[in-house]
Scaffold this motif. Structure first.
Motif, PDB file in Angstrom:
ATOM      1  N   ASP A 154       0.840  -1.208   0.000  1.00 57.60           N
ATOM      2  CA  ASP A 154       0.000   0.000   0.000  1.00 57.60           C
ATOM      3  C   ASP A 154       0.873   1.256   0.000  1.00 57.60           C
ATOM      4  N   ASN A 155       1.946   1.202   0.795  1.00 56.09           N
ATOM      5  CA  ASN A 155       2.865   2.349   0.816  1.00 56.09           C
ATOM      6  C   ASN A 155       3.480   2.570  -0.558  1.00 56.09           C
ATOM      7  N   LEU A 156       3.816   1.464  -1.192  1.00 55.86           N
ATOM      8  CA  LEU A 156       4.430   1.548  -2.524  1.00 55.86           C
ATOM      9  C   LEU A 156       3.502   2.323  -3.464  1.00 55.86           C
ATOM     10  N   GLU A 157       2.235   1.944  -3.464  1.00 57.56           N
ATOM     11  CA  GLU A 157       1.290   2.623  -4.368  1.00 57.56           C
ATOM     12  C   GLU A 157       1.171   4.104  -4.036  1.00 57.56           C
ATOM     13  N   ALA A 158       1.185   4.418  -2.730  1.00 54.60           N
ATOM     14  CA  ALA A 158       1.066   5.825  -2.331  1.00 54.60           C
ATOM     15  C   ALA A 158       2.303   6.611  -2.767  1.00 54.60           C
ATOM     16  N   ILE A 159       3.473   6.001  -2.589  1.00 59.48           N
ATOM     17  CA  ILE A 159       4.726   6.691  -2.981  1.00 59.48           C
ATOM     18  C   ILE A 159       4.722   6.961  -4.488  1.00 59.48           C
ATOM     19  N   LEU A 160       4.310   5.957  -5.245  1.00 57.92           N
ATOM     20  CA  LEU A 160       4.304   6.112  -6.704  1.00 57.92           C
ATOM     21  C   LEU A 160       3.393   7.273  -7.115  1.00 57.92           C
ATOM     22  N   GLU A 161       2.248   7.350  -6.451  1.00 64.40           N
ATOM     23  CA  GLU A 161       1.289   8.410  -6.812  1.00 64.40           C
ATOM     24  C   GLU A 161       1.857   9.795  -6.491  1.00 64.40           C
ATOM     25  N   VAL A 162       2.432   9.917  -5.297  1.00 68.62           N
ATOM     26  CA  VAL A 162       2.984  11.231  -4.913  1.00 68.62           C
ATOM     27  C   VAL A 162       4.119  11.626  -5.861  1.00 68.62           C
ATOM     28  N   MET A 163       4.992  10.655  -6.150  1.00 69.12           N
ATOM     29  CA  MET A 163       6.115  10.988  -7.038  1.00 69.12           C
ATOM     30  C   MET A 163       5.622  11.382  -8.418  1.00 69.12           C
ATOM     31  N   GLU A 164       4.619  10.661  -8.900  1.00 67.94           N
ATOM     32  CA  GLU A 164       4.090  10.953 -10.229  1.00 67.94           C
ATOM     33  C   GLU A 164       3.524  12.364 -10.291  1.00 67.94           C
ATOM     34  N   LYS A 165       2.786  12.728  -9.225  1.00 70.11           N
ATOM     35  CA  LYS A 165       2.063  14.007  -9.290  1.00 70.11           C
ATOM     36  C   LYS A 165       2.920  15.205  -8.910  1.00 70.11           C
ATOM     37  N   THR A 166       3.968  14.996  -8.110  1.00 70.19           N
ATOM     38  CA  THR A 166       4.621  16.193  -7.558  1.00 70.19           C
ATOM     39  C   THR A 166       6.112  16.323  -7.825  1.00 70.19           C
ATOM     40  N   SER A 167       6.713  15.372  -8.533  1.00 70.74           N
ATOM     41  CA  SER A 167       8.155  15.508  -8.793  1.00 70.74           C
ATOM     42  C   SER A 167       8.409  16.714  -9.694  1.00 70.74           C
ATOM     43  N   LEU A 168       9.522  17.357  -9.434  1.00 69.95           N
ATOM     44  CA  LEU A 168       9.833  18.589 -10.174  1.00 69.95           C
ATOM     45  C   LEU A 168      10.213  18.324 -11.632  1.00 69.95           C
ATOM     46  N   CYS A 169      10.917  17.230 -11.872  1.00 70.35           N
ATOM     47  CA  CYS A 169      11.359  16.971 -13.252  1.00 70.35           C
ATOM     48  C   CYS A 169      11.026  15.529 -13.633  1.00 70.35           C
ATOM     49  N   PRO A 170      11.176  15.177 -14.911  1.00 73.28           N
ATOM     50  CA  PRO A 170      10.746  13.833 -15.346  1.00 73.28           C
ATOM     51  C   PRO A 170      11.484  12.676 -14.678  1.00 73.28           C
ATOM     52  N   LEU A 171      12.650  12.920 -14.073  1.00 76.45           N
ATOM     53  CA  LEU A 171      13.361  11.786 -13.472  1.00 76.45           C
ATOM     54  C   LEU A 171      12.499  11.105 -12.400  1.00 76.45           C
ATOM     55  N   GLY A 172      11.738  11.927 -11.664  1.00 74.86           N
ATOM     56  CA  GLY A 172      10.855  11.365 -10.638  1.00 74.86           C
ATOM     57  C   GLY A 172       9.838  10.409 -11.242  1.00 74.86           C
ATOM     58  N   ASN A 173       9.407  10.713 -12.458  1.00 73.02           N
ATOM     59  CA  ASN A 173       8.449   9.831 -13.145  1.00 73.02           C
ATOM     60  C   ASN A 173       9.134   8.610 -13.752  1.00 73.02           C
ATOM     61  N   PHE A 174      10.341   8.812 -14.249  1.00 73.71           N
ATOM     62  CA  PHE A 174      11.077   7.664 -14.802  1.00 73.71           C
ATOM     63  C   PHE A 174      11.301   6.630 -13.692  1.00 73.71           C
TER      64      PHE A 174
END
Ligand code: FMN
Ligand code: SF4
Length: 427
Positions: free
Chosen positions: A383-403
């Motif tokens: 569950d934590n994994l899914e939450a981390i992925l969502e936060v990183m996807e929505k709020t990372s400053l640059c595309p590396l967070g999404n990669f």
């Protein structure tokens, strides 16, 4: 499938350390044509316009990953430069630190003058008096080759010309940059060029609006620029027709993993992974069976019928977005947990730490990957994994967070929650 060699045409046939060797094979012909033709200002402008138009009409897309239209980027930067009355800078991106990418290094090493001729032509066409070749600081050999090539081009007076009575000189600087994946991101790269390590900036403004020294800056990948000479040589229509279906031109692919014949290959855009893996690459290594292929812009896991999808820019249903052309072939002997751990280590190491979601998120992902590998996942980890992925996807400053989250998303999509739950039960 046979390779279609336009960028790689002279690989192995010329001495990369000899400008004469390149000249002897028709090298610098496009540049010389451009330099000798224009007599008046009107003719000079026309010659410049013809190059820009050819790039636009060829539908050349940036080979650094995002696939933005090169012609459009050039036009936008030119408009900005005109509007702001600021100089236009050209920066060639040779950072190449994406995992599994080595095609730009090959290109620089095997035919440095093709890249250089493209840079000089682009600089003249864009009216840019200063260009930078930004090379990953660890690429000692490529830096030495490019320096030598630049010196030879200078000695041949390719960096200066007289257009309708006015002398025009372009400066080209080879800049050994900071090694690190994030310094290939264009705004982080520009910060390094300006002497700081502040990392990426949020966009807009884009570099074509405000780049080097706040002036409009065209940033292009090494392979993108290397397309310029062959494109002008064969003409727009022929260039476009090299691609399969509606795709235009060719693409370099860095193929690694469990195939018989890995390496860098040039294929028409629109080719499929099956054609690459079971054609030129000779199929799987003896005794190995394909699990999946990691390829495309976000490192998707590709298997089954998707092996027959065309690799193109833009992606969409029934297609694979080609990105910078990395293909990692993974066989069934590879332990998925080991692979996940190596991605997590990579992204945690490469996160520049500027924004919290990616700095903390990549650290937490690494911890989960370690527990997954050691079969001691905690309750709630999934569950934590899914939450981390969502936060990183929505709020990372640059595309590396999404990669950094994409491989995890793929594992969840393909192997489902059970894969993680089993790792607890096996404890
Ligand atoms: C984390 C990250 C790393 C990147 N690394 C590179 C790189 O090594 N080389 C490159 O050409 N583009 C890289 N890019 C893309 C650049 O930001 C930029 O889009 C590209 O250099 C533009 O050139 P193109 O339009 O010719 O592709 C990277 C982007 C990100 C987000
Ligand atoms: S997403 Fe990661 S790499 Fe990009 S700015 Fe934030 S910390 Fe740095």
């Amino acid at each position: 499938m046979e390779e279609t060699k336009i960028i790689t045409k002279l690989w192995g046939k010329i001495d990369p350390f000899s400008i004469e060797s390149y000249l002897g094979r028709g090298g610098y012909r496009q540049l010389l044509n451009f330099l000798k033709n224009p007599k008046t200002k009107k003719e000079t402008d026309k010659a410049r316009h013809e190059i820009i138009e050819a790039v636009e009409k060829s539908d050349l897309r940036g080979r650094g990953g995002a696939g933005f239209s090169t012609g459009e980027k050039w036009k936008l930067a030119l408009e900005e430069s005109k509007k702001s009355k600021k100089p236009l800078y050209l920066v060639v991106n040779g950072n190449e630190s994406q995992p599994g990418s080595f095609k730009d290094r090959f290109l620089l090493k095997k035919n440095p003058h093709l890249v250089l001729e493209g840079i000089i032509l682009a600089a003249y066409a864009l009216g840019s008096k200063q260009a930078f070749i930004y090379l990953n600081g660890n690429f000692k050999e490529e830096i030495a080759i490019m320096k030598q090539a630049l010196e030879a081009a200078r000695e041949h007076h390719f960096l200066e010309n007289e257009f309708s009575g006015t002398k025009e000189k372009i400066k080209i600087k080879i800049f050994p940059g900071v090694a690190g994946y994030i310094y290939g991101e264009e705004t982080a790269l520009l910060n390094v060029l300006e002497g700081n390590l502040e990392g990426p900036e949020s966009k807009p403004p884009f570099p074509f609006q405000k780049g080097y020294q706040e002036a409009p800056t065209v940033i292009n990948n090494v392979e993108t620029i290397a397309n310029l000479v062959p494109l002008l040589e064969i003409g727009t229509a022929k260039y476009r027709s090299l691609g399969k279906g509606s795709a235009s031109g060719t693409k370099l692919f860095s193929v690694s993993g469990s195939v018989k014949n890995p390496g860098v290959f040039e294929f028409p855009l629109g080719i499929t992974l099956r054609e690459i893996i079971y054609g030129t690459c000779g199929g799987m290594e003896k005794g190995k069976k394909l699990a999946f292929v990691q390829a495309g812009e976000t490192g998707n896991f590709i298997s089954g019928e998707k092996l027959d999808y065309p690799l193109v820019y833009g992606g969409g249903a029934g297609k694979i977005s080609v990105g910078s052309g990395n293909i990692l072939v993974v066989d069934k002997n590879v332990v998925l947990e080991d692979l996940i751990l190596s991605w997590a280590q990579f992204y945690q190491r490469e996160s520049c730490g500027k924004c919290t979601p990616c700095r903390e998120g990549t650290y937490q992902l690494l911890k989960i990957a370690e527990r997954l590998k050691n079969r001691n996942l905690l309750e709630g980890d999934f569950d934590n994994l899914e939450a981390i992925l969502e936060v990183m996807e929505k709020t990372s400053l640059c595309p590396l967070g999404n990669f950094a989250i994409q491989p995890w998303r793929e594992v969840i999509n393909v192997y489902k929650k059970d894969f993680f739950l089993e790792k607890r039960r096996e404890k």
